[in-house]
Design a protein around this motif. Structure first.
Motif, PDB file in Angstrom:
ATOM      1  N   MET A 225       0.834  -1.213   0.000  1.00 48.53           N
ATOM      2  CA  MET A 225       0.000   0.000   0.000  1.00 48.53           C
ATOM      3  C   MET A 225       0.865   1.257   0.000  1.00 48.53           C
ATOM      4  O   MET A 225       0.561   2.234  -0.688  1.00 48.53           O
ATOM      5  CB  MET A 225      -0.933   0.005   1.211  1.00 48.53           C
ATOM      6  CG  MET A 225      -2.100  -0.953   1.067  1.00 48.53           C
ATOM      7  SD  MET A 225      -3.114  -1.045   2.572  1.00 48.53           S
ATOM      8  CE  MET A 225      -3.864   0.588   2.573  1.00 48.53           C
TER       9      MET A 225
ATOM     10  N   VAL B 175       2.550   1.673  -3.569  1.00 50.34           N
ATOM     11  CA  VAL B 175       1.585   2.111  -4.587  1.00 50.34           C
ATOM     12  C   VAL B 175       1.057   3.506  -4.246  1.00 50.34           C
ATOM     13  O   VAL B 175       0.897   4.358  -5.131  1.00 50.34           O
ATOM     14  CB  VAL B 175       0.432   1.102  -4.715  1.00 50.34           C
ATOM     15  CG1 VAL B 175      -0.609   1.603  -5.695  1.00 50.34           C
ATOM     16  CG2 VAL B 175       0.956  -0.260  -5.153  1.00 50.34           C
ATOM     17  N   GLY B 176       0.816   3.761  -2.960  1.00 49.06           N
ATOM     18  CA  GLY B 176       0.359   5.085  -2.533  1.00 49.06           C
ATOM     19  C   GLY B 176       1.351   6.170  -2.936  1.00 49.06           C
ATOM     20  O   GLY B 176       0.959   7.250  -3.375  1.00 49.06           O
TER      21      GLY B 176
ATOM     22  N   GLU C 233       3.394   6.082  -5.464  1.00 48.58           N
ATOM     23  CA  GLU C 233       3.337   6.295  -6.916  1.00 48.58           C
ATOM     24  C   GLU C 233       2.104   7.097  -7.299  1.00 48.58           C
ATOM     25  O   GLU C 233       2.158   7.955  -8.191  1.00 48.58           O
ATOM     26  CB  GLU C 233       3.319   4.948  -7.624  1.00 48.58           C
ATOM     27  CG  GLU C 233       4.627   4.196  -7.487  1.00 48.58           C
ATOM     28  CD  GLU C 233       4.545   2.838  -8.146  1.00 48.58           C
ATOM     29  OE1 GLU C 233       4.502   2.794  -9.366  1.00 48.58           O
ATOM     30  OE2 GLU C 233       4.508   1.820  -7.422  1.00 48.58           O
ATOM     31  N   LEU C 234       0.986   6.797  -6.634  1.00 48.66           N
ATOM     32  CA  LEU C 234      -0.234   7.565  -6.907  1.00 48.66           C
ATOM     33  C   LEU C 234      -0.014   9.032  -6.561  1.00 48.66           C
ATOM     34  O   LEU C 234      -0.414   9.925  -7.307  1.00 48.66           O
ATOM     35  CB  LEU C 234      -1.395   7.007  -6.077  1.00 48.66           C
ATOM     36  CG  LEU C 234      -2.097   5.790  -6.667  1.00 48.66           C
ATOM     37  CD1 LEU C 234      -2.992   5.122  -5.634  1.00 48.66           C
ATOM     38  CD2 LEU C 234      -2.922   6.190  -7.890  1.00 48.66           C
ATOM     39  N   ASN C 235       0.637   9.255  -5.432  1.00 47.54           N
ATOM     40  CA  ASN C 235       0.940  10.609  -5.005  1.00 47.54           C
ATOM     41  C   ASN C 235       1.729  11.356  -6.061  1.00 47.54           C
ATOM     42  O   ASN C 235       1.422  12.495  -6.410  1.00 47.54           O
ATOM     43  CB  ASN C 235       1.771  10.537  -3.717  1.00 47.54           C
ATOM     44  CG  ASN C 235       1.296  11.519  -2.697  1.00 47.54           C
ATOM     45  OD1 ASN C 235       0.245  12.136  -2.876  1.00 47.54           O
ATOM     46  ND2 ASN C 235       2.054  11.672  -1.629  1.00 47.54           N
TER      47      ASN C 235
ATOM     48  N   GLU D 131       9.374  11.743   1.618  1.00 51.50           N
ATOM     49  CA  GLU D 131       8.188  10.885   1.581  1.00 51.50           C
ATOM     50  C   GLU D 131       8.205   9.972   0.356  1.00 51.50           C
ATOM     51  O   GLU D 131       7.867   8.801   0.436  1.00 51.50           O
ATOM     52  CB  GLU D 131       6.941  11.761   1.482  1.00 51.50           C
ATOM     53  CG  GLU D 131       6.104  11.783   2.735  1.00 51.50           C
ATOM     54  CD  GLU D 131       4.870  12.629   2.533  1.00 51.50           C
ATOM     55  OE1 GLU D 131       4.004  12.239   1.734  1.00 51.50           O
ATOM     56  OE2 GLU D 131       4.789  13.712   3.154  1.00 51.50           O
TER      57      GLU D 131
ATOM     58  N   HIS E 291      -4.394  11.106   0.982  1.00 48.71           N
ATOM     59  CA  HIS E 291      -4.706  10.768  -0.411  1.00 48.71           C
ATOM     60  C   HIS E 291      -6.184  11.011  -0.697  1.00 48.71           C
ATOM     61  O   HIS E 291      -6.978  10.082  -0.729  1.00 48.71           O
ATOM     62  CB  HIS E 291      -4.383   9.312  -0.704  1.00 48.71           C
ATOM     63  CG  HIS E 291      -2.929   9.055  -0.862  1.00 48.71           C
ATOM     64  ND1 HIS E 291      -2.382   8.503  -1.982  1.00 48.71           N
ATOM     65  CD2 HIS E 291      -1.882   9.305  -0.047  1.00 48.71           C
ATOM     66  CE1 HIS E 291      -1.079   8.400  -1.842  1.00 48.71           C
ATOM     67  NE2 HIS E 291      -0.748   8.879  -0.670  1.00 48.71           N
TER      68      HIS E 291
ATOM     69  N   PHE F 189      -3.567  -0.686  -5.551  1.00 50.45           N
ATOM     70  CA  PHE F 189      -3.809  -0.247  -4.175  1.00 50.45           C
ATOM     71  C   PHE F 189      -4.953  -1.042  -3.548  1.00 50.45           C
ATOM     72  O   PHE F 189      -4.867  -1.481  -2.399  1.00 50.45           O
ATOM     73  CB  PHE F 189      -4.129   1.255  -4.148  1.00 50.45           C
ATOM     74  CG  PHE F 189      -4.133   1.821  -2.767  1.00 50.45           C
ATOM     75  CD1 PHE F 189      -2.986   2.345  -2.213  1.00 50.45           C
ATOM     76  CD2 PHE F 189      -5.286   1.818  -2.004  1.00 50.45           C
ATOM     77  CE1 PHE F 189      -2.973   2.846  -0.922  1.00 50.45           C
ATOM     78  CE2 PHE F 189      -5.295   2.318  -0.716  1.00 50.45           C
ATOM     79  CZ  PHE F 189      -4.130   2.837  -0.177  1.00 50.45           C
TER      80      PHE F 189
ATOM     81  N   ALA G  63      -3.830  -4.465  -2.602  1.00 52.12           N
ATOM     82  CA  ALA G  63      -3.028  -4.425  -1.377  1.00 52.12           C
ATOM     83  C   ALA G  63      -3.930  -4.277  -0.158  1.00 52.12           C
ATOM     84  O   ALA G  63      -3.782  -4.978   0.844  1.00 52.12           O
ATOM     85  CB  ALA G  63      -2.023  -3.278  -1.447  1.00 52.12           C
TER      86      ALA G  63
END
Lengths: 324, 324
Positions: free
Chosen positions: A141, A144-145, A147-149, A167, B30, B115, B118
């Motif tokens: 998580m 992937v979080g 990368e989304l950011n 971060e 997020h 995500f 996960a």
């Protein structure tokens, strides 16, 4: 023998089993899938994540079978996320070999990555340790979080801050280093304090590792490194040297153009790289990396000393002194 | 009240907690991610998978918190795989609402799916039961493996066999139904024999469910169903009625054109649908579905009878008699 090889030689007996685990558990009939996994496992990489996981666990007697499953899970998670990353970034090469997305359709590449995620979770579950599975899923998580950011921040008009950079590299690199050493330590049945120290160690090492990797992008000549200088910045990704330069000379037009992905010319890149180098920002970034590396060593010093910790100290010295 | 609603009313008290679990555990910062999860959870769906999971568990006293985590894990796994599927198939609508890939880039859609995978694994781990995590990961492998299989078979020149069809719908639907009932039963501490029966029940019900779903594609008029008739075949996917027709009249040129994705006209589709209907293949497919449904009922009869099993019997009768 290099410092890394010296370190890896300590886990050399384990690695064939880790590789075997990574290739195992695939459905017989899916020949294409098996071929892809063979390709990805064979493509190698430094295997630093499984090596750290194994070393963290080997502070005390540990069940080899479960340890190899865990180390394979860590490396396969890393591999799976690279498969999706390369597709997203449309990267054509990884570790000197063509990426999956070069020869497979986006659909197949997405599903291959999903399959590897699933298999890595199954390998993590082979440890029979629910706490490990929890950390494993949480780390995915985080990765992937992150990368989304980064994706959602794309096209933002400003240069990210140093905090945002920290971060990002935590999500990208240090989180899995930290999870690897933590999970290895848990598997070995270490006391809570040692588990925490192992996690800290992995975290600090991962941070140092990624900063140095980012610095390498600014050092050496293009022939030496084998890829164009400031490759990250060309792709609109600002790393620590850029941010430190930006603190000195805010909002240089070339840097803004780059992070806004408006396209920068080769000449502009070379000019800004010269400026960044001349500003001392690369050396300052290196100081940050060394600070993290020293924190990793401090954590290491709290652990029982043995061949592994000695080798890791060697790795850290090597990491700090990488040819930059 | 419909049979499905009657069934779902038995788990109605649980469902808000399941939804809450599905929305939980997301990083505060997020916001985009939270919005997407809200959207996907809000978009609903029949929630049949978590309902079956809950009912399998409620044969005996079970810890509600863990059960809701498990049910949420099952539904989120399903949701995650739909997110990637819709991207791969370039589907624009799901449950009457625009898919993620309509408003998000492929990169963001891939990462959103990752995500959710996960997070679903993390929810499964909240059961504190490593056997459940193992089944969960294996099911994801089965689902993705089935999709890869279908992808690799694309462009093959022949109509798939009935056996291949069964394999496909197992991977697509029955595997998660079976895993849901099995995991629910494990969580409740059921004896091994009952766990196996629950798994069998979920498997047979899932097979029947998917066959009937595929049959619906051949029945009714387009206005009634709300999507064009033989939508699967238009997309090159042969389902059971097509295969049974193909056994009677092998290699009809329109069907071959369709499975080879060479493009079939609306007129050709309507003509072949008329022929398939006239051949009795749709009724034969329904007989297969009923056979699976009866096997589900046989499994159900081995379980302790209660309100849940009664409601499930109702669901099966409903499933068999769906408006077709």
């Amino acid at each position: 023998m290099s410092r890394v090889n010296q370190l890896l030689s300590l886990v050399a007996d384990d690695m064939p089993y880790v590789d075997e685990k990574m290739r195992s558990g695939l459905p017989e009939k899916h020949q294409d899938l098996r071929a892809v996994v063979d390709y990805l496992v064979g493509a190698g990489g430094k295997r630093i994540r499984p090596a750290l996981t194994i070393m963290a666990a080997r502070m005390r007697p540990v069940e080899a079978e479960k340890l190899h499953s865990l180390a394979a899970a860590v490396e396969l998670l890393h591999t799976a996320s690279l498969v999706h990353d390369d597709l997203i970034d449309n990267s054509l090469f990884r570790r000197g070999m063509p990426t999956l997305n070069v020869s497979w359709s986006p659909a197949a590449t997405i599903l291959m990555g999903d399959f590897l995620f699933a298999r890595s979770a199954q390998l993590a579950a082979e440890t029979d340790n629910i706490r490990i599975v929890n950390i494993f899923a949480a780390t995915l998580m985080t990765i992937v979080g992150g990368e989304l950011n980064q994706l959602f921040n794309d096209g933002h008009s400003r240069v990210p801050t140093v905090d945002e950079y920290h971060e990002r590299i935590y999500a990208k690199t240090a989180s899995l280093f930290a999870a690897g050493t933590e999970m290895g330590s848990i598997l070995s049945g270490a006391p809570e304090e040692e588990i925490k120290t192992q996690r800290d160690f992995g975290y600090y090492l991962g941070m140092a590792f990624q900063i140095i990797d980012d610095i390498l992008d600014f050092r050496g000549d293009e022939e030496h490194i084998g890829k164009p200088v400031a490759n990250d910045l060309r792709q609109g990704i600002a790393t620590l040297p850029v941010m430190l330069f930006n603190q000195q000379q805010p909002d240089h037009p070339t840097i803004l153009k780059a992070v806004r992905r408006e396209g920068v010319s080769d000449d502009e890149i070379h000019e800004i790289v010269d400026r960044i180098r001349a500003s001392g920002s690369v050396e300052m970034a290196m100081e940050t990396a060394v600070k993290f590396a020293r924190q990793a060593q401090d954590a290491l010093n709290k652990l029982p000393g043995n061949l592994y910790t000695k080798a890791i100290h060697g790795l850290i010295e090597y990491t700090i002194s990488r040819d930059i």
